[in-house]
Design a protein around this motif. Structure first.
Motif, PDB file in Angstrom:
ATOM      1  N   GLU B 245       2.131  -7.463   7.609  1.00 47.69           N
ATOM      2  CA  GLU B 245       0.756  -7.249   8.038  1.00 47.69           C
ATOM      3  C   GLU B 245      -0.151  -7.906   7.005  1.00 47.69           C
ATOM      4  OE1 GLU B 245       0.134  -5.613  10.824  1.00 47.69           O
ATOM      5  OE2 GLU B 245       2.263  -5.194  11.127  1.00 47.69           O
ATOM      6  N   ASP B 246      -1.348  -8.253   7.424  1.00 48.14           N
ATOM      7  CA  ASP B 246      -2.284  -8.865   6.476  1.00 48.14           C
ATOM      8  C   ASP B 246      -2.494  -7.981   5.257  1.00 48.14           C
ATOM      9  OD1 ASP B 246      -2.453 -10.848   8.235  1.00 48.14           O
ATOM     10  OD2 ASP B 246      -4.472 -10.389   8.987  1.00 48.14           O
ATOM     11  N   GLU B 248      -0.584  -6.146   3.800  1.00 44.88           N
ATOM     12  CA  GLU B 248       0.566  -5.974   2.918  1.00 44.88           C
ATOM     13  C   GLU B 248       0.819  -7.184   2.031  1.00 44.88           C
ATOM     14  OE1 GLU B 248       3.439  -3.141   5.668  1.00 44.88           O
ATOM     15  OE2 GLU B 248       3.428  -5.299   5.985  1.00 44.88           O
TER      16      GLU B 248
END
Lengths: 368, 423
Positions: B245-246, B248
């Motif tokens: 995910e962005d 992360e």
């Protein structure tokens, strides 16, 4: 989860064996002192290794990664680059840290120095409330059922009534066979003890002398703690005047000035009279100095105090004389002369760390 | 199968499927992988047992567990995952990993799983090792029940002292002729002893168990860089292509760079391996072929060149006699490469060959030779170990070696070691 605890226990056994082997060495170093917790002491051991063919340390070259010209020092260089399972694992000699219970350490000490168990003075039976399940009764909750006793009853009944068949030994306990564990409180002797460490901190007692006292006090505490359930430790330092201090200052304080040993004895006596009454307490005063006293008259006073006031009230009085460059060692001679036949006064000379074990033995070997 | 079974959270299960699909799409191929989620303490217990939930009882496992637990409690080291080379591959994830870390670790695991299946050094390993380890454990327990723990422990200790006296290339050599007898001269000293040492059933079985496990673990030892590099290469490839995910990305970068950071005094196999594969990719090499045929030594021999050494800032260091500190002494790529290869040669083991029996003293003694490559043996350890060989062999044991440029002959006999300078 898993059976790792069994492996760990086995490893701990091996470690204990090693500590036992090396106990004499520990007796002469301050290594364990700083590592003492409430109930355990943590011991550092070299990794226990099986022998194997492996490379030695003829340091050829190491391998590394990073910037720098020739001659740049390499930080954190292990022996070589490839050891260990990867990131974050340090190569080289591992040190094992093992926690040992103080009781167990005392037990090892006792075995090593052949110390007798101490028989507390003035035994008083104090019935403590904590009962134990040592009785049996015929009523109780099933969680406390005593299976073996129950089956024994059933077996007896079966044999008596002729119903028992050894080829098909079926036992069916009936209501009357049931037996249950019962709690029973037992009076237990409870003994309290107090250790009074008195140390001369005048100018002539140097670092090394204090270190010796420190090591010795550690082991004495450890031993007496294992002998008494309730142990208090009092620290007294003195030069020309005595005062009660906490353990931290006892071990680190450095004062200068004259030495008046009687001042410590006075304070010790005062404490005994006020707080640690001999009827209730087993009392162990230890005094350490380098053997110098201010004057012969003060020594006389010390001897009188010991003979008339302190000795009758305590289990045993111990004097440890630590050899120093300045001390004359006269005090021990004086005490030995005055109390040649008195069992209650024990003296020992400690000229270096190697003699600590022997002094402990002299102090605690009587079982008083 | 003697293994742990835990409930795998469904959130992770979803990610696992996405990551597995991504791994297969990238060309990785592996045996089925089973993930289990475990508490850190349990993972340490498993790590102490080499990853296997059923091992024979041994104090060394307890020692290793103690060490791992201490480093964990003091925050010095953290295990993220354990992977077992088995069919199916079993991987243990630590329950305290963050969600992002679990994703990273799962991708990493698929990299290892692919490596296990395809690297030639693993071809001879038992893919049913979970069963086999459990069988070893019950065999040892059986002996403990009849002979007592002390006797079994002594036998195991002496067998384990010799666990590195194996031939790291045996699997490659012996392909197609499995079960053949060990014959001198050989590097498989452990196998020779297992077959011919005049010892009782128990000691022989202990030798067999230790040997089987040593051969199982050896490929992992000699492909540390190649294997970790491969898994690291792929976890970064897979995660940065649609799995993260962005939110992360930063955490991922942090975690990834912590695992692959270079420290001046020590080579990090994750870092070195990763850079080697990247270098190979730049050179247009076939990565999959490299991972199939390479041990660490082969990979380095194949790929390390001037450009790589310069770019990675690799250097040789040695102790400055005056300051007593390690210092950078050489950055010449040929020397760096030679040094790397020397360290990794012979699978990282000490190269000791069994020359034969009775050729030296004429008393049926076992004659061993240490192939000296510039690194001396630790002499005190060597003596103790040689005594162990002699005890098992029931006669004298001789070892030729070299210490401080002096050729030596050690003779272990009747509980004592005699050392003689040669030439």
């Amino acid at each position: 989860m898993f059976r790792i605890d069994a492996d760990r226990a086995r490893f701990r056994d091996i470690v204990r064996g090693k500590i036992r082997q090396d106990l004499r060495r520990y007796l002469s170093t301050p290594e364990l002192l700083a590592r003492r917790g409430e109930k355990t002491v943590s011991v550092a051991l070299p990794q226990i290794e099986l022998p194997r063919f492996r490379f030695g340390r003829n340091e050829g070259s190491g391998l590394g990664q990073g910037p720098g010209d020739k001659g740049t020092p390499v930080e954190g260089a292990g022996e070589n680059g490839m050891d260990g399972p990867g990131a974050g694992s340090a190569a080289g000699q591992h040190i094992l840290e093992v926690d040992v219970e103080l009781d167990e350490l005392a037990c090892m000490l006792g075995e090593e120095l052949e110390l007798p168990r101490i028989e507390p003075r003035g035994k008083r039976e104090i019935s403590s409330a904590s009962g134990r399940y040592r009785g049996v009764r015929s009523r109780g909750p099933s969680s406390l059922r005593h299976v073996r006793r129950t089956l024994r009853r059933a077996l007896m009944r079966a044999i008596c009534s002729g119903m028992y068949d050894p080829r098909a030994p079926l036992l069916l306990p009936v209501h009357d066979d049931q037996r249950y564990r019962a709690r029973r409180s037992a009076p237990r002797p409870e003994a309290s003890a107090v250790i009074m460490h008195m140390m001369d901190v005048s100018g002539s007692m140097g670092r090394e002398q204090k270190e010796i006292v420190r090591i010795q006090a550690f082991w004495i505490d450890t031993w007496l703690r294992s002998q008494y359930e309730n142990l208090e430790v009092v620290y007294i330092v003195h030069d020309a005047i005595a005062k009660q201090v906490d353990s931290e200052s006892f071990f680190h304080l450095r004062e200068s000035g004259g030495t008046k040993i009687s001042s410590a004895f006075d304070l010790c006596l005062k404490l005994v009279q006020e707080r640690y009454r001999p009827e209730d307490w087993n009392i162990y005063p230890f005094h350490y100095s380098d053997g110098d006293n201010w004057s012969a008259r003060d020594t006389e006073r010390c001897v009188a105090l010991l003979r008339d006031e302190i000795a009758p009230r305590v289990n045993q009085f111990c004097y440890g004389q630590v050899k120093s460059a300045y001390g004359s060692g006269q005090f021990k001679k004086d005490l030995d002369e005055a109390f040649e036949h008195d069992q209650r006064i024990v003296t020992a000379g400690i000229s270096d760390r190697g003699e600590i074990a022997q002094a402990i033995r002299a102090f605690l070997g009587k079982g008083r | 199968m003697p293994t742990v079974q835990t409930r795998f959270p469904s959130a992770l299960q979803g990610e696992r499927e996405r990551i597995e699909a991504a791994a297969r799409a990238a060309g990785l191929d592996f045996f089925p992988v089973r993930f289990e989620l475990l508490a850190p303490r349990d993972v340490n217990a498993l790590a102490a047992w080499g990853g296997f939930p059923v091992r024979y009882p041994m104090w060394r496992h307890g020692m290793e567990f103690d060490r791992l637990e201490k480093s964990r409690q003091w925050g010095l080291a953290k295990i993220y995952e354990l992977v077992i080379n088995n069919d199916p591959v079993v991987a243990y994830l630590v329950s305290t990993n963050s969600f992002m870390e679990q994703k990273l670790v799962m991708a990493h695991v698929f990299g290892h799983a692919d490596f296990f299946k395809h690297n030639c050094h693993f071809r001879g390993t038992d893919r049913n090792m979970l069963e086999r380890m459990a069988a070893h454990a019950s065999c040892v327990r059986g002996w403990i029940d009849t002979r007592g723990q002390d006797a079994v422990e002594r036998a195991l200790d002496s067998a384990l002292s010799l666990e590195n006296l194996i031939d790291p290339f045996l699997a490659l050599r012996a392909q197609g002729q499995a079960g053949s007898k060990v014959q001198a001269p050989t590097f498989d000293v452990l196998g020779f002893l297992e077959q011919y040492a005049p010892v009782g059933d128990m000691a022989r079985q202990m030798l067999g168990i230790v040997r089987a496990e040593a051969y199982y673990f050896q490929p992992q030892r000699m492909t540390k860089i190649a294997n970790e590099g491969w898994a690291t290469y792929w976890h970064s490839q897979i995660l940065t292509r649609g799995i993260l995910e962005d939110s992360e990305v930063v955490d991922f970068a942090d975690c990834h760079s912590a695992a692959t950071q270079a420290s001046p005094g020590q080579l990090n196999p994750y870092k070195l391996g990763l850079e080697l594969y990247r270098h190979a990719a730049r050179l247009g090499r076939d990565l999959f072929a490299l991972r199939a045929t390479s041990s660490d030594a082969a990979l380095i021999d194949e790929l390390v060149d001037e450009e790589f050494v310069t770019e990675q800032a690799l250097f040789l260091s040695s102790r400055n006699a005056r300051s007593g500190k390690m210092e950078v002494t050489d950055r010449d790529w040929r020397n760096v490469k030679r040094s790397l290869l020397e360290e990794l040669a012979w699978g990282g083991l000490v190269k000791i060959e069994l020359l034969g029996v009775g050729g030296e003293l004429g008393q049926g003694e076992m004659v061993l030779e240490h192939h000296h490559d510039g690194r001396d043996l630790e002499l005190e350890f060597a003596k103790q170990t040689l005594l162990c060989v002699a005890r098992l062999w029931g006669a004298a044991a001789v070892l030729f070696t070299q210490v401080d440029d002096q050729k030596l002959r050690l003779v272990a006999q009747d509980g004592a070691v005699e050392s003689k300078n040669l030439d």
